[in-house]
Design an enzyme around this catalytic site. Structure first.
Site, PDB file in Angstrom:
ATOM      1  N   TYR A 166     -10.965 -28.626 -18.913  1.00  0.00           N
ATOM      2  CA  TYR A 166     -11.577 -27.626 -19.762  1.00  0.00           C
ATOM      3  C   TYR A 166     -12.350 -26.513 -18.943  1.00  0.00           C
ATOM      4  O   TYR A 166     -13.392 -27.112 -18.403  1.00  0.00           O
ATOM      5  CB  TYR A 166     -12.157 -28.133 -20.872  1.00  0.00           C
ATOM      6  N   GLY A 170     -12.584 -23.087 -26.374  1.00  0.00           N
ATOM      7  CA  GLY A 170     -12.469 -23.275 -28.022  1.00  0.00           C
ATOM      8  C   GLY A 170     -11.291 -23.976 -28.531  1.00  0.00           C
ATOM      9  O   GLY A 170     -10.831 -24.922 -28.110  1.00  0.00           O
TER      10      GLY A 170
END
Length: 517
Positions: free
Chosen positions: A56, A63
């Site tokens: 990530y 998001g």
């Protein structure tokens, strides 16, 4: 430019350094330890970026779009895009000092080595600050969770040479032109860097730090004006005795009582509360309970200062690079700890404004002022005196009460319900700035009324305390006029406001009282 230099290390910063950069234009340098920490963390990010597994913020979307793996060929574009798309603020421009605090605090976290940003990006952040370039940041765009996203994005946009910024001469120009004029090369963002520049509580923290500094000064000024009003109302200083406050040992209460007692030392006005034409056993709450109210606010400032110190020592980002080489997602960007104390401060500032206004009103009311003329007027009826000064003060207090409604009690979901609980800390900080401005004006009106009342008492043969006399003389020297027929009042009130805001009231009495807390 201030020649003071602030060195940014790998282990946080101080409130004094934030204010030096934000308000004093101090230069910023990266320490050798910070550069080493930046380089070490970047090695970890580069190694992860080379692996096929998605990480990530390094090789994924953001998001609610984090499930998409992004290939090597699109990652630079990914980082540019997050900055461009998140620079979506609207409304009036945010003040220069707030933007400088925001940029400096983001640099503080980047320098920790927990974000994975390259040393050259951090150096560009320092260069922009040192050049006096201030990105155009707008009032609205932060929900105080995932950090102050839109405000930080507008700052990151400037690093890329895009968007608008204000130069050291105060002129707004395209950021690329300003960077070129100062010999600064725009950054080309790589994996994780765009995200790392956006994900922090830096705006709300910067505003908290500056509000704490302003409120500390205003609370000392408020102790002085409370003492002046007590004196002008012929009240008793016996309620300020240290042994009374020792049996309810809230620290701030004792400090405020001691400040007031020292201001009143040697007064010939105090103690007449049972001798005038309206004798009373006790003074009104707004007079007698000033140390309790002012002191409770001081204790709240201390709590907020503890939270600010912890946040100044923090590295707020998501994901973060840990010393063992892991890059982990987390929720440290949530602004709740900062948002709560910002709201607490708005509450105590409103209450301080409220009790201050009640004393002013008492000074102006002939039925409660114990012998003072109505509205402290020269010729009541022909003159209105300070009647409308109290109206202005009351209007400010009313707004303070509205501003005390907590922002942090609200939350509004965003990012397709991925970010489903937010802090609204930026909003709490913005309204607190207005509250602090209003509080200075409210204290200034009490100062204006109390000094006029004391001079009227002195004209009747009573001798004020030496500290009170010093305050009056300094205020008059600053251009604020004393008793007399009606005149254009706004310039006097503005001058009294500037006098309080600059700390001149405290400076005027301390040669007599000694240092006040």
């Amino acid at each position: 430019m201030d020649m003071h230099t602030v060195v940014v290390g790998a282990s946080g910063t101080t409130a004094q350094d934030v204010i030096a950069v934000a308000r004093g234009n101090a230069r910023v340098e990266l320490s050798a330890a910070a550069v080493d920490a930046l380089a070490a963390a970047r090695e970890i990010v580069d190694a992860l970026a080379a692996k096929p597994e998605p990480v990530y913020g390094v090789s994924t979307g953001f998001g609610a779009l984090a499930s998409r793996h992004i290939g090597q060929d699109l990652r630079a574009q990914l980082q540019r895009n997050i900055v461009r798309s998140h620079a979506a603020g609207m409304g009036p421009r945010v003040e220069r000092e707030v933007v400088r605090a925001l940029m400096f605090l983001r640099l503080k976290t980047v320098a920790s080595g927990h974000t994975g940003v390259r040393p050259e990006v951090a150096q560009t952040m320092a260069d922009v600050l040192n050049a006096g370039i201030t990105p155009v940041v707008h009032e609205y765009g932060s929900l105080g969770c995932s950090g102050d996203l839109a405000p930080l994005s507008h700052c990151a946009l400037t690093l890329m040479g895009e968007g608008d910024a204000e130069g050291p001469d105060g002129t707004v120009r395209p950021a690329g032109e300003l960077l070129a004029a100062h010999g600064i090369t725009p950054v080309e963002l790589r994996e994780k860097e765009g995200l790392a520049l956006l994900n922090g509580t830096d705006g709300m923290l910067g505003m908290l730090v500056m509000a704490l500094a302003d409120l500390k000064s205003l609370y000392t000024s408020a102790d002085i004006t409370a003492a002046l009003s007590l004196e002008a109302l012929l009240g008793t200083d016996k309620v300020l005795a240290p042994e009374l406050h020792a049996i309810r040992p809230h620290p701030g209460q004792g400090v405020s009582a001691d400040n007031m007692l020292r201001v009143l030392a040697g007064s010939g006005l105090t103690g007449h509360f049972q001798e005038d034409e309206a004798p009373r056993v006790q003074d009104a709450y707004s007079v007698r309970c000033a140390p309790q109210v002012n002191g409770a606010g001081r204790d709240t400032l201390d709590h907020a200062g503890t939270v600010a110190a912890r946040e100044l020592a923090s590295a707020v980002d998501n994901p973060v690079v840990l010393p063992d080489g892991r890059v982990e997602s987390n929720g440290n960007f949530h602004g709740a700890p900062v948002a709560y104390v910002l709201d607490f401060l708005a509450i105590v500032a409103a209450d301080l404004g409220s009790i201050t206004e009640r004393r002013t009103d008492r000074l102006l009311d002939k039925n409660r002022s114990h012998g003072l003329p109505p509205f402290l007027a020269d010729d009541a009826g022909v003159d209105s005196g300070l009647m409308i000064a109290q109206y202005t003060q009351a209007a400010l207090v009313s707004e303070m009460k509205r501003l005390a409604v907590p922002a942090s009690a609200d939350s509004i979901p965003s990012s397709a319900m991925q970010e489903d609980h937010v802090s609204m800390g930026w909003s709490a900080a913005r309204k607190l700035r207005t509250a602090v401005d209003n509080l200075a004006r409210i204290i200034a009106v009490e100062l204006y009324a109390a000094t006029r009342a004391i001079e009227l008492r002195a004209a009747g043969g009573l001798t004020p305390a030496p500290a009170s006399q010093a305050a009056i003389e300094a205020l008059r020297a600053a251009g604020v006029q004393g008793p007399g027929p009606d005149r254009f009042l706004a310039p006097d009130l503005a001058a009294a406001d500037a006098f309080v805001r600059a700390g001149k009231l405290v400076e005027a009495v301390e040669p007599v009282t000694g240092p006040l807390a």
